[in-house]
Design an enzyme around this catalytic site. Sequence first.
Site, PDB file in Angstrom:
ATOM      1  N   SER A   1      17.526   5.854   5.982  1.00 45.06           N
ATOM      2  CA  SER A   1      17.488   4.579   4.734  1.00 45.06           C
ATOM      3  C   SER A   1      17.118   4.948   3.129  1.00 45.06           C
ATOM      4  CB  SER A   1      16.717   3.433   5.150  1.00 45.06           C
ATOM      5  OG  SER A   1      16.602   2.547   5.333  1.00 45.06           O
TER       6      SER A   1
ATOM      7  N   HIS B   1      18.782  -0.291  12.831  1.00 41.44           N
ATOM      8  CA  HIS B   1      18.851   0.505  11.333  1.00 41.44           C
ATOM      9  C   HIS B   1      17.360   1.007  12.007  1.00 41.44           C
ATOM     10  CE1 HIS B   1      18.084   1.308   7.619  1.00 41.44           C
ATOM     11  NE2 HIS B   1      16.544   0.854   7.485  1.00 41.44           N
TER      12      HIS B   1
ATOM     13  N   LYS C   1      19.467   7.971   0.682  1.00 41.42           N
ATOM     14  CA  LYS C   1      19.975   8.117  -0.791  1.00 41.42           C
ATOM     15  C   LYS C   1      19.005   9.166  -1.217  1.00 41.42           C
ATOM     16  CE  LYS C   1      18.817   2.954  -0.403  1.00 41.42           C
ATOM     17  NZ  LYS C   1      19.421   2.093   0.955  1.00 41.42           N
TER      18      LYS C   1
ATOM     19  N   TRP D   1      23.531  -4.247   7.191  1.00 40.63           N
ATOM     20  CA  TRP D   1      23.053  -4.498   5.532  1.00 40.63           C
ATOM     21  C   TRP D   1      23.486  -2.811   5.218  1.00 40.63           C
ATOM     22  CZ3 TRP D   1      21.667  -7.977   2.097  1.00 40.63           C
ATOM     23  CH2 TRP D   1      20.604  -7.441   1.326  1.00 40.63           C
TER      24      TRP D   1
HETATM   25  C1  GCU Z   1      15.668  -2.481   2.168  1.00 38.29           C
HETATM   26  C2  GCU Z   1      16.610  -1.879   1.494  1.00 38.29           C
HETATM   27  C3  GCU Z   1      17.306  -0.367   1.859  1.00 38.29           C
HETATM   28  C4  GCU Z   1      16.564   0.443   2.150  1.00 38.29           C
HETATM   29  C5  GCU Z   1      15.720   0.336   3.025  1.00 38.29           C
HETATM   30  C6  GCU Z   1      14.505   1.410   3.184  1.00 38.29           C
HETATM   31  O1  GCU Z   1      16.172  -2.646   3.331  1.00 38.29           O
HETATM   32  O2  GCU Z   1      17.305  -2.665   1.108  1.00 38.29           O
HETATM   33  O3  GCU Z   1      18.276  -0.397   0.662  1.00 38.29           O
HETATM   34  O4  GCU Z   1      17.283   1.428   2.435  1.00 38.29           O
HETATM   35  O5  GCU Z   1      14.602  -0.802   2.185  1.00 38.29           O
HETATM   36  O6  GCU Z   1      14.598   2.149   2.614  1.00 38.29           O
HETATM   37  O7  GCU Z   1      13.861   0.496   3.803  1.00 38.29           O
END
Ligand code: GCU
Length: 438
Positions: A261, A402, A265, A352
């Site tokens: 998540s 997710h 990144k 998402w």
């Molecule tokens: C939120 C956010 C995402 C991210 C996620 C996480 O949903 O919008 O961009 O990847 O949190 O890191 O849990």
Amino acid sequence: MRKIVFINLFLFSLFLSIAQRTHPTIKEESKVPKYILPELLKSDNGKKINNQIEWERIRRPEILEHFSNEMYGIVPANSLSPEVRILEEATIALNSKAIRKQIQLIFRNKIDSISLNILIYTPNKNFKVPAFFGYNFAGNHLIHKDPSILIDGKTEDQLSRHSKEYFNQKKRGERTSRWSIEKIIESGYGIITLNYNDVDPDRNDFSDGVHSLLYNINQTRPEAHQWGSISAWAWGMSRVLDYLETDELIDAKKVVLFGHSRLGKTSLWAGALDQRFCIVISNNSGCGGAALSRRRFGEKVSDITTNWSHWFAKNFKKYSEKESLLPIDQHMLIALMAPRPVYVASASKDSWADPKGEFLSAKEASTVYQLYGLQGLEDEEYPKVNTPIHKKIGYHLRDGKHDVTEYDWRQYIKFANKLLGVKNGNSNSKETWYCYPT
Ligand code: GCU
């Protein structure tokens, strides 16, 4: 006071709902707008990039600079060298299968300090092993029930009252399902983790974490092109690797970076900045990670720069609802790993994070791998669920939500085995394997 907070919350939700009505979340493929991706193999001044040398000398640095200035933010050049403390070591851990080590890296300037509390398990072997390295979200003690895992670098007796209260909410072993520790160890790999908040607490506050240690005199927040939190966390990953290069149990040339998540990144950006990382894995990283921004599917630049602005450089906000103006898109981030192996993983119910956009991004990046004579995903179509592809670029679409699951870890281990030449848990391969040609 309560009333003001309430009014602010109300105004914020009103703003969000108006914004969402004007730019609704795209949930169907048919609604994805037409887009043109910036070219990987054409330099900013229009020169065609024909080979590895031109990629490395001309195009790669240009792309890296755009990501630095416009998206994640530049990491300051001045550095800090840490004090290294060994907090704990045990030659018998996890039913005698592993060795445990807990290390603290303390970074200081004249005013403040941060401590990175690192947990390391390695198989009980007498040679250096390859290892997976990833941040955890809320503390090392959540990843396994092992009672000896320190909390914030402390034993339970040493914890303050405040930390004890916090610890009561974050229980030992609560996140075990996301970390296949035993399987990783049995497969011949070490595992290294720390809480990402140790490097920079995940909140919109630039007065703490590593940012505050590296400001110029009188600076209180990063300038528009300077580092947000993702860059700070990427900085932390490289500092841990600096330490791992000195560790007698880890083969620092075979460190596989992993992140889920927001931390996916981060692993991609850390892998782009620091080519010592051997393999990079992005698990469900989505917008600002592996997913193409121009598709606008699921989370968009406008969403992420509103809700999580501190993750990025301030400049990134300029591209909210204006993705086509970005000089880069996320296929270029993946291409920055070349020729090292990279793995992008999606989950079928994680709309998402735009699973298809993550796949297309990895596929597009293959052009650069081809310059090295390596096979990526160029011949692949968007796969069905649970049918992994393991070329020099890996991809799978796991069935489900997710998350990080045992299925994901099985794929990562298989992929690393294949690309690092690890067989039946034996990583003591004679051949010298370089992820990055030296
Ligand atoms: C939120 C956010 C995402 C991210 C996620 C996480 O949903 O919008 O961009 O990847 O949190 O890191 O849990």
